[in-house]
Design an enzyme around this catalytic site. Structure first.
Site, PDB file in Angstrom:
ATOM      1  CB  SER A   1     -16.463  -2.687 -15.986  1.00 59.21           C
ATOM      2  OG  SER A   1     -17.514  -3.131 -16.815  1.00 59.21           O
TER       3      SER A   1
ATOM      4  CG  ASP B 224      -1.921   1.136   1.193  1.00 56.14           C
ATOM      5  OD1 ASP B 224      -2.673   1.231   0.204  1.00 56.14           O
ATOM      6  OD2 ASP B 224      -1.942   1.952   2.130  1.00 56.14           O
TER       7      ASP B 224
ATOM      8  CG  MET C 131     -21.149   4.224 -11.901  1.00 51.25           C
ATOM      9  SD  MET C 131     -20.016   3.666 -10.610  1.00 51.25           S
ATOM     10  CE  MET C 131     -19.899   1.928 -10.954  1.00 51.25           C
TER      11      MET C 131
ATOM     12  CB  VAL D  87     -23.450   6.414 -20.625  1.00 46.15           C
ATOM     13  CG1 VAL D  87     -23.472   7.925 -20.447  1.00 46.15           C
ATOM     14  CG2 VAL D  87     -22.407   6.017 -21.673  1.00 46.15           C
TER      15      VAL D  87
ATOM     16  CG  HIS E 136     -13.299  -0.048 -13.809  1.00 51.15           C
ATOM     17  ND1 HIS E 136     -12.841  -1.334 -13.635  1.00 51.15           N
ATOM     18  CD2 HIS E 136     -14.647  -0.101 -13.608  1.00 51.15           C
ATOM     19  CE1 HIS E 136     -13.868  -2.125 -13.345  1.00 51.15           C
ATOM     20  NE2 HIS E 136     -14.961  -1.396 -13.318  1.00 51.15           N
TER      21      HIS E 136
ATOM     22  CG  ASN F  97     -14.178  -6.605 -14.372  1.00 57.05           C
ATOM     23  OD1 ASN F  97     -14.609  -7.188 -13.385  1.00 57.05           O
ATOM     24  ND2 ASN F  97     -14.619  -5.406 -14.732  1.00 57.05           N
TER      25      ASN F  97
END
Length: 715
Positions: free
Chosen positions: A430, A297, A325, A401, A451, A501
């Site tokens: 994403s 970190d 969101m 969007v 993101h 992802n």
């Protein structure tokens, strides 16, 4: 000058009073590293040798008192043999005890923060004066250990067992008024009065008005509790804390056990008990992972800070697309001080975004984290609009969007015509390639990915994605804005799914294989939750939404057809085709009912099992370990590929991305640290046992090379 070192000086003030001042040269904060401990030993010896000293005040030359031990030294220290580590710990503790045993009164003046070893130093003094703005605490359990400089010994003798257990087991920072209430400090004064108050206290002790020896004595004695009181205090707290911490975080309960074991001993013997338990915890994989996580970190923060020089200041932001969101992004920006325009083409979208921001702000007010005035201020900083009228003043636009390339292309091209030429445009996509989305723009150098993860206010990670034509200024400005929003940005290069992802979908792929081999999804959830995930894969897919998961999987299959394309019908296909989209429409793997608080509660639905029956290709006898490996091997191997492909620059960034973005179990340290904990060669051998499950389970050539050479991801 009585003593002058690189971290500590001791100088005479007046009437036999000396000031021991912590001011570590070349550092912005004071910390207990080898140098500071050595200086403290020599400083205490110098004070002992000077017969003219009648009292000591301890101060800091920095804006903070002492932030704690130097955690960068932990990694090497924790590798030492047990006996050596215990001996080193006891040697350090002797310095604190020698200070505590000085034949004169001692007063510490606490400014800024005194944490860990810093607060343990404070407890070794006879009196503690604290600034109204200061904070004190023992956060060691967050690193998988407990206080090791006498904290488990002195704190319960100062503030009582119940209060000490709460402070140590929670690891929280405590404000001045709370510290005074439990007698952890003796006085609280305004920052400018701190030195004066410390001097006043030490003078009163020198004159005999205050009996410093009587004040010191309880810290040297055994705990003042009889056997029944001890049993009630310790057994109750152990059960409660074990329930709170869970089985994967042993340090809080071990701290209580140590206090209990040392309860009937005086200080020196009690410190020996503390040292033995401290070393035992330091050797656990949990401590090694959490210390590694802390250092990773710090590395993340350092890398983000390196972009500061190139970043443009963001005075006004905008978000395109309101809803949940957009409202979450607007809230986060506004509450952290950056005004934001929130644009949508529908009034109901605007309203939904405002409702989300209001709800989140309201919760903070309820919890006392925000005043009603600050809430009103934050709400006023969110300016809803259905036009581009004010976009000429915007420094950065976040497009949020619908996840559809055509819609995003149209919206991005449109907004570019309404902002300044130097304004940064960022997409909250994403999965869609940033370089592909940039094709719609005249100034692709000003475009990147930003993101956020759902829910925005809770998830620390923001992936900042560099496209083929993205400039360093665009990256730097977006990183700076993410930091300003209180987020932890990780810069990644463009590819389908980016980092998080791309790694998550192979995990879901492993889950699909487990179901196809007859594993009950409820069992899979329980096994993975026990492993340390905040929720199991079936429940997570319900929360994400089957439509989102289905779309994301298609994008990933197109990007990586060799290993992510699956021609068989999967569990997600079944749920999606049956319009069981998860929490959003009340049915997915589970069915959902509203609880008393109006939150969705999952219940097992027999219909889900009926739907899944046709896709069970074969029933394999899989152990819990098999279930874990079905999902963790693909996730870990894809993380390795992201590092090898240069999608992410360092192992630390990859691991922190998974911990901050999808809740990878922190005590396991991230995917690459998890491989290290197993051993690279052992992990490769383990993956090979599952080779028949497909390419997601096949280690890369470079990983095999690492295994052969005995290499690790972290030295």
């Amino acid at each position: 000058m009585i003593y002058e070192g690189k971290a500590i000086t001791v100088k005479a003030l007046e009437s036999g009073i000396v000031e021991l001042n912590f001011d570590l040269k070349g550092e912005s904060v004071n910390k207990f590293n080898r140098l500071t401990l050595n200086d403290l030993r020599q400083a205490v010896d110098a004070i002992k040798a000077d017969a003219s000293v009648k009292g000591v005040i301890v101060t800091s030359g920095k804006d903070v008192f002492i932030v704690g031990a130097d955690i960068t030294e932990f990694v090497d220290n924790f590798k030492l043999p047990d006996e050596e580590l215990v001996a080193g710990n006891l040697e350090a503790n002797k310095i604190f005890s020698d200070f505590e045993d000085l034949g004169v009164p001692t007063v510490v003046a606490i400014n800024g923060i005194a944490l860990g070893g810093g607060f343990e130093m404070c407890m070794a003094a006879d009196y503690r004066v604290m600034s109204t703005t200061a904070k004190v605490g023992l956060p060691e359990v967050k690193l998988g250990i407990y206080p090791g400089f006498g904290g488990t010994v002195r704190l319960p003798r100062l503030i009582g067992v119940d209060n000490a257990v709460e402070w140590i087991a929670s690891g929280k920072e405590n404000r001045a008024e709370d510290a005074l209430k439990v007698h952890a400090v003796d006085a609280v004064v305004a920052p400018e009065k701190l030195q004066e108050a410390a001097l006043d206290l030490v003078k009163r002790a020198i004159s005999g008005e205050l009996d410093y020896k009587a004040k010191r004595q309880p810290k040297l004695d055994k705990l003042k509790l009889n056997a029944i009181e001890q049993m009630m205090a310790f057994e109750t707290s152990k059960a409660f804390v074990a329930g709170q911490a869970g089985p994967n975080y042993p340090a809080p309960v071990e701290a209580i056990k140590t206090i209990q074991k040392a309860a009937n001993f005086g200080r020196d013997k009690a410190i020996e008990v503390e040292a033995a338990g401290f070393v035992k915890l330091a050797k656990t994989s949990v401590a090694q992972s959490l210390v590694g996580l802390f250092l990773s970190d710090q590395e993340l923060k350092k890398k983000a800070k390196a972009y500061d020089k190139q970043a443009r200041d963001v005075k006004l932001a905008a978000v395109l697309g309101a809803g949940i969101m957009g409202g979450g992004i607007a809230y986060q920006s506004a509450v952290k001080g950056t005004p934001i325009l929130m644009k949508d083409i529908r009034e109901e979208g605007i309203q939904m975004g405002l409702d989300e921001a209001s709800k989140l702000l309201g919760k903070r007010v309820e919890k006392g984290r925000l005043t009603p005035e600050k809430m009103a201020q934050a709400l006023n900083a969110i300016r809803p609009t259905m036009s581009y009228g004010d976009f000429g003043n915007v420094d950065i636009v976040v497009e949020a969007v619908v996840e559809n390339p055509k819609v995003k292309h149209a919206v991005l091209a449109e907004v570019e015509g309404h902002v300044r030429e130097d304004a940064i445009i960022a997409s909250n996509t994403s999965t869609i390639s940033i370089s592909y989305l940039a094709q719609a723009l005249k100034r692709p150098e000003n475009f990147c990915g930003m993101h956020f993860f759902n829910p925005v206010h809770m998830m620390p990670l923001v992936e900042v994605i560099r496209g083929e034509k993205t400039s360093e200024t665009a990256i730097a400005t977006t990183v700076a804005y993410a930091k300003k929003m209180g987020k932890s940005p990780v810069v990644v290069n463009d590819c389908p799914g980016f980092l998080v992802n791309r790694v998550l979908f192979p995990y879901f792929g492993g889950f699909a294989r487990a179901i196809a081999h007859g594993v009950d999804f409820v069992r899979a959830d329980k096994v993975m939750e026990k492993f340390g995930w905040p929720m199991g894969p079936a429940y997570l897919m319900d929360v994400v939404g089957m439509d989102t998961g289905h779309h994301g999987r298609d994008v990933m299959a197109e990007g990586f057809p060799d290993r992510m394309k699956d021609d068989t019908r999967t569990a997600v296909d079944v749920m999606y085709d049956a319009n069981r989209l998860g929490q959003k429409n009340g049915k997915g793997f589970y069915a959902y009912e509203m609880d008393k608080k109006g939150k969705p509660k999952k219940v097992v639905d027999p219909q889900a099992y009926e739907l899944l029956k046709p896709i069970v290709a074969e029933t394999r006898e899989l152990s819990d370990e098999d279930i874990i490996n079905y999902m963790m091997i693909p996730l870990c191997l894809e993380t390795v590929r992201c590092l090898e492909d240069g999608i992410v620059e360092t192992a630390a960034e990859a691991d922190m991305g998974l911990i901050y973005g999808i809740g990878f179990p922190p005590f396991r340290g991230g995917a690459l640290r998890y491989i290290d904990s197993i051993g690279v060669a052992e992990f490769v051998a383990m993956a090979d046992k599952y080779a028949d499950l497909g390419p997601l389970y096949h280690p890369t050539a470079k990983l095999r090379e690492m295994a052969a050479n005995g290499q690790r991801f972290y030295g």
